[in-house]
Design a protein around this motif. Sequence first.
Motif, PDB file in Angstrom:
ATOM      1  N   SER A   1       8.472  -0.702   3.199  1.00 21.32           N
ATOM      2  CA  SER A   1       7.436  -1.020   4.171  1.00 21.32           C
ATOM      3  C   SER A   1       7.787  -0.385   5.513  1.00 21.32           C
ATOM      4  O   SER A   1       8.956  -0.223   5.861  1.00 21.32           O
TER       5      SER A   1
ATOM      6  N   ARG B   1       0.817  -1.206   0.000  1.00 16.54           N
ATOM      7  CA  ARG B   1       0.000   0.000   0.000  1.00 16.54           C
ATOM      8  C   ARG B   1       0.851   1.256   0.000  1.00 16.54           C
ATOM      9  O   ARG B   1       0.365   2.321  -0.246  1.00 16.54           O
ATOM     10  N   ARG B   2       2.117   1.123   0.345  1.00 14.71           N
ATOM     11  CA  ARG B   2       3.033   2.251   0.328  1.00 14.71           C
ATOM     12  C   ARG B   2       3.778   2.266  -0.994  1.00 14.71           C
ATOM     13  O   ARG B   2       3.892   1.252  -1.673  1.00 14.71           O
ATOM     14  N   SER B   3       4.322   3.428  -1.334  1.00 11.86           N
ATOM     15  CA  SER B   3       5.109   3.496  -2.549  1.00 11.86           C
ATOM     16  C   SER B   3       6.391   2.676  -2.374  1.00 11.86           C
ATOM     17  O   SER B   3       6.912   2.522  -1.268  1.00 11.86           O
TER      18      SER B   3
ATOM     19  N   LYS C   1       9.577   4.210  -0.688  1.00 15.64           N
ATOM     20  CA  LYS C   1       9.555   4.378   0.759  1.00 15.64           C
ATOM     21  C   LYS C   1       9.839   3.067   1.480  1.00 15.64           C
ATOM     22  O   LYS C   1      10.392   3.060   2.558  1.00 15.64           O
TER      23      LYS C   1
END
Length: 93
Positions: A10, A3-5, A8
């Motif tokens: 986890s 769900r994160r880019s 970045k």
Amino acid sequence: MPRRSIWKGSFVDAFLLKMRNKRENLSSRKIWSRRSSVLPEFVDRFVQIYNGKTFVRCKITEGKVGHKFGEFAPARKRKPSRTDIGPGRKGKR
């Protein structure tokens, strides 16, 4: 599916990274950070995850890598289903 880019990475809380680097025994470790992701280094270990009231013992397997710790310690109780709800119910109206 992250769900994160990707750039970045986890999210993992700082104390979990310290645990990973020290290679401490995770079986006796209590985890309050439900938002942290499960890393591959935690596989085949038991951890205790806080659900807001008590700690839930959980074994980390390969299928759980990438998920959040909070997914494996439910924080809410399930309501029992009531069979007397609906148009055919008997009793006071």
